[in-house]
Scaffold this active site. Structure first.
Site, mmCIF file in Angstrom:
data_model
loop_
_atom_site.group_PDB
_atom_site.id
_atom_site.type_symbol
_atom_site.label_atom_id
_atom_site.label_comp_id
_atom_site.label_asym_id
_atom_site.label_seq_id
_atom_site.Cartn_x
_atom_site.Cartn_y
_atom_site.Cartn_z
ATOM 1 N N ASP A 1 0.931 -1.065 0.037
ATOM 2 C CA ASP A 1 0.163 0.162 0.207
ATOM 3 C C ASP A 1 1.214 1.075 0.009
ATOM 4 O O ASP A 1 2.100 0.983 -0.106
ATOM 5 C CB ASP A 1 -1.000 -0.245 0.879
ATOM 6 C CG ASP A 1 -2.355 0.971 1.150
ATOM 7 O OD1 ASP A 1 -2.279 1.460 -0.004
ATOM 8 O OD2 ASP A 1 -3.272 0.640 1.757
HETATM 9 C C1 NOJ Z 1 -3.947 4.212 0.001
HETATM 10 C C2 NOJ Z 1 -5.387 2.911 0.100
HETATM 11 O O1 NOJ Z 1 -5.293 2.287 0.989
HETATM 12 C C3 NOJ Z 1 -4.947 2.029 -1.040
HETATM 13 O O2 NOJ Z 1 -6.177 1.488 -0.708
HETATM 14 C C4 NOJ Z 1 -5.009 2.778 -2.318
HETATM 15 O O3 NOJ Z 1 -5.525 1.640 -3.414
HETATM 16 C C5 NOJ Z 1 -3.593 3.508 -2.596
HETATM 17 N N1 NOJ Z 1 -3.346 4.476 -1.742
HETATM 18 C C6 NOJ Z 1 -3.515 3.949 -4.059
HETATM 19 O O4 NOJ Z 1 -4.383 4.677 -3.528
#
Ligand code: NOJ
Length: 752
Positions: free
Chosen positions: A291
């Site tokens: 993430d």
């Molecule tokens: C953080 C989020 O937790 C995740 O779900 C997302 O895909 C990413 N950022 C990218 O935007």
């Protein structure tokens, strides 16, 4: 393009066959091609494939200190970037893809990722709302449309579906999931993955899906986003894992790990999760992306001592791609030189990434998703909006209609429409709507104006929030300005019916949007009570991204409609339901608490050693509130009524159980009902919940029509995971429950 041709010339010699257009079912050919490319790559180029950068425009995480645009641009040119996120639109995608393909040594195309969570530009209802439809075909179609629209904008990979189960409405990301139940969540995960990926990933209207966040993210303590997670083995195997396992079984091509720790080890550096379970036991052959910044965040967790250590922990644990931590590109080579990371792990990660790029057809044509004409034709087209409207209507849940105020009469009525959310064209777009045009949703006001044979008067009443917000900014709630109350009260006094639209603004749910209160934000509760003093004929329409605690409203307001954040077509869908042109059939995918103090609250709780009620005080309960939710999981009404009869259990042998029930439409209009089947394993070596959903069917019945619905329960439904992670079925007494809600069921027993 020259480089690609060069690579392919080499490949064709090595593989000795023509590059097939459709790779499905020919994974071995792809594997050979992947191996061939790998043999041409330097270590730096391999590491580059594992590096993902945010684009130069939107930001969906904290702004990085390093990795400024110039740095990223240089890395791109040097072949040190395998993927980019938040680059969108054909023109921009071509710009970055051209650099990867034409300016780097090997010309390996980028995979372009984006959070296509509930639509791309055209927004569908938020996933929690879609889940309330229990309509797997329509949910699949919604994902299919989102994929088609996103693919037309040059995107090849969505960071969806989020398959995290959550029982805590304080957590803002419940809007992004399928609710509290693992069985329903697994089927919805499958539907969405199949919708995004289609039957051939290389088609220009399908994109790779990503099951996220692995694992446990929905169990953040106190519902505070990114908080510590502490769950037991049984919950992990029986509640958290199933939708992820179902995603692997559905062929999802990528996974994303989560920000939280599990048993003291951050998921990003968790070998048990990524190597033992996902890639080991479940045999997942796609790739795992971290993430946003989650590799680097292992330093703040207190697990990694520095960036280099974080990279070492993450790659060894099985995180294949680094999203915005900058540590793979900066540290992996040294770690390999020092013998702390084995190069075979790098090869494995790169192979997984290249394989998905092949499956997407990017090596055949890196610009496959980049057609300006198609982009113009598909984005925002009628096809997209028709699908969004259909999904939106099916997502609405009728919570109360005691005096049959609904459906509204179409003529001769003076209707007062009240609430800032009633004219809000932005909030219905929800939270994950980065590519949507601001204020582009159809508002409730606009939707109701279509029914022009009534007199419709609108008054705002009170603003929910102050100023404007975006994906990255905090929402400020209006707690002081009541200047519009008076006008709204006067409009309400003169009306036959008041439609009050209350709830949360779009950015009050989603990532980093936790709440400690679950009532109507700001001054809305007060407004509701003031309006009630002058007119009791109120239809309350809720717009929100999470279950709300609306105990007062439930007591006094006779008609309540849960209309979530329904996307671009929100107002049309709500108006059609209010006026009875669509008979609502949604059922709650999450329990609604009476009080925030009950949270986490869910239907499939355990009995405890002291269930009640008991005469003395010594049983598991609260002094000041009931244990039960206000509205339970699976609950939802219709403009007609349904009757359940004749529950039968037969053929209990070879661990196969046939269950049948008769359902009839006992009302006056056609309607749809979700017939739900729950079981309870009465005695087990690991205690089982009081009820568990194990089957459902969506059935449409004309007035007075009856149907017999049959379910078959096999080992899959009757078993559970023990604390060693083994799936077992234990003989003994079971209960089966069938009905239209988790709390209103017929029941029977059987012995296995
Ligand atoms: C953080 C989020 O937790 C995740 O779900 C997302 O895909 C990413 N950022 C990218 O935007």
């Amino acid at each position: 393009m020259k480089k690609i041709i060069l690579v392919f010339t080499v490949l064709l010699i090595i593989v000795g066959c023509n590059s097939p257009k459709n790779y499905s079912g020919k994974l071995s050919v792809i594997d050979l091609k992947v191996d061939s490319i790998l043999s041409l790559m330097t270590l730096e180029e391999k590491i580059g494939q594992m590096n993902q950068y945010n684009g130069f425009w939107d930001l969906t995480g904290p702004a990085p200190n390093e990795g400024d645009a110039a740095n990223k641009y240089n890395h791109l040119k040097q072949g040190l970037v395998g993927s980019m996120l938040n680059v969108r639109g054909v023109e921009d995608v071509i710009k970055v893809q051209k650099i990867a393909v034409e300016e780097t040594r090997l010309g390996i195309p980028l995979i372009i990722g984006f959070d296509v969570v509930h639509g791309y530009e055209t927004q569908s209802p938020i996933p929690l709302a879609e889940s309330a439809s229990w309509d797997l075909e329509t949910i699949k179609k919604s994902a299919e449309m989102a994929a088609k629209e996103a693919a037309a904008a040059g995107i090849n990979w969505t960071f969806a579906p989020m398959v995290d189960i959550s029982r805590d409405a304080r957590w803002g990301r419940v809007m992004e999931g399928a609710g509290e139940d693992a069985y329903l969540g697994s089927l919805i995960a499958k539907a969405r993955i199949e919708g995004f990926q289609g039957d051939d990933l290389s088609k220009s209207n399908t994109i790779a899906a990503c099951a996220k966040h692995f694992a446990g993210y929905g169990f953040a303590e106190s519902g505070r986003d990114y908080n510590t997670v502490d769950v037991g083995t049984s919950t992990l195997y029986n509640t958290i894992f199933p939708p992820f396992k179902a995603s692997v079984d559905a062929g999802v091509r990528t996974f994303m790990n989560s920000f939280n720790e599990l048993n003291g080890i951050p998921a990003t550096g968790n070998k048990f999760l990524q190597r033992d379970i996902l890639k080991g036991k479940w045999n997942f052959d796609g790739f795992m992306v971290s993430d946003w910044g989650s590799i680097m965040e292992m330093i703040a967790h207190g697990h990694a001592k520095d960036k280099k250590h974080a990279a070492e922990l993450a790659v060894n644990a099985g995180s294949d791609m680094d999203m915005e931590s900058y540590v793979y590109v900066n540290e992996l080579k040294t770690l390999i030189d020092e013998g702390k990371v084995n190069v075979t792990l790098i090869d494995d990660a790169v192979k997984r990434i290249l394989k998905v790029k092949f499956e997407l057809g990017l090596f055949d044509n890196p610009y496959r998703y980049c057609d300006l004409e198609r982009e113009k034709e598909i984005i925002g087209s009628k096809e997209m909006h028709d699908a969004a409207l259909d999904m939106a209507k099916k997502s609405i849940v009728l919570l109360k209609n005691d005096n049959d105020l609904l459906p509204l009469k179409k003529t001769g009525q003076k209707i007062a429409l009240i609430g800032a959310l009633a004219s809000d064209k932005n909030s219905p777009l929800g939270s994950w709507r980065i590519a949507a045009k601001d204020n582009s949703a159809v508002s409730v006001l606009e939707g109701m104006q279509q029914y022009n044979e009534n007199e419709l008067v609108y008054a705002k009443g009170t603003d929910v929030s102050i100023g404007t917000h975006n994906f990255a900014s905090e929402v400020k709630i209006n707690t002081t300005d009541k200047s519009e109350f008076k006008k709204a009260i006067s409009v309400a006094r003169k009306a036959d019916v008041v439609v009050l639209v209350l709830g949360e603004v779009g950015f009050q749910s989603g990532e980093a949007r936790s709440r400690t209160e679950l009532g109507l934000p700001g001054l809305q509760q007060e407004l509701l009570e003031e309006i009630y003093k002058v007119n009791k004929n109120i239809v309350l329409v809720l717009n929100n991204g999470r279950p709300l605690a609306i105990t007062w409203a439930d007591k006094y307001i006779s008609s309540i409609v849960e209309a979530w954040q329904l996307g671009s077509q929100s107002g049309n869908a709500i108006a059609q339901v209010l006026y009875g042109d669509y008979n609502p059939s949604g059922k709650l995918p999450m329990s609604f608490p009476r009080n925030v103090g009950q949270v986490p609250i869910y239907y499939n709780y355990k009995n405890t050693g002291r269930p009640g009620p008991k005469k003395e005080v010594f049983w598991s309960h609260y002094q000041d509130e009931k244990n039960s939710p206000l509205y339970p999981f699976g609950y939802g009404l219709s403009y007609t009524t349904f009757k359940y009869d004749n529950l039968q259990v037969s053929n209990v042998n070879n661990n196969k159980v046939n269950v049948s029930v008769q359902i009839s439409n006992s009302g006056d209009v056609k309607g749809k009902e979700v017939v739900q089947l729950y079981i309870r394993d009465e005695v087990a070596s690991v205690t089982r919940p009081v009820k568990e959903l194990k089957g459902f069917e969506l059935v449409e019945l004309k007035p007075k029509e009856a149907k017999t619905i049959e379910f078959v329960l096999t080992d899959k439904e009757l078993g559970f995971y023990n604390n060693e992670g083994a799936f077992i079925v234990e003989p003994g007494t079971f209960k089966v429950f069938v009905g239209g809600s988790s709390d209103k069921t017929l029941d029977a027993d059987f012995e296995l």
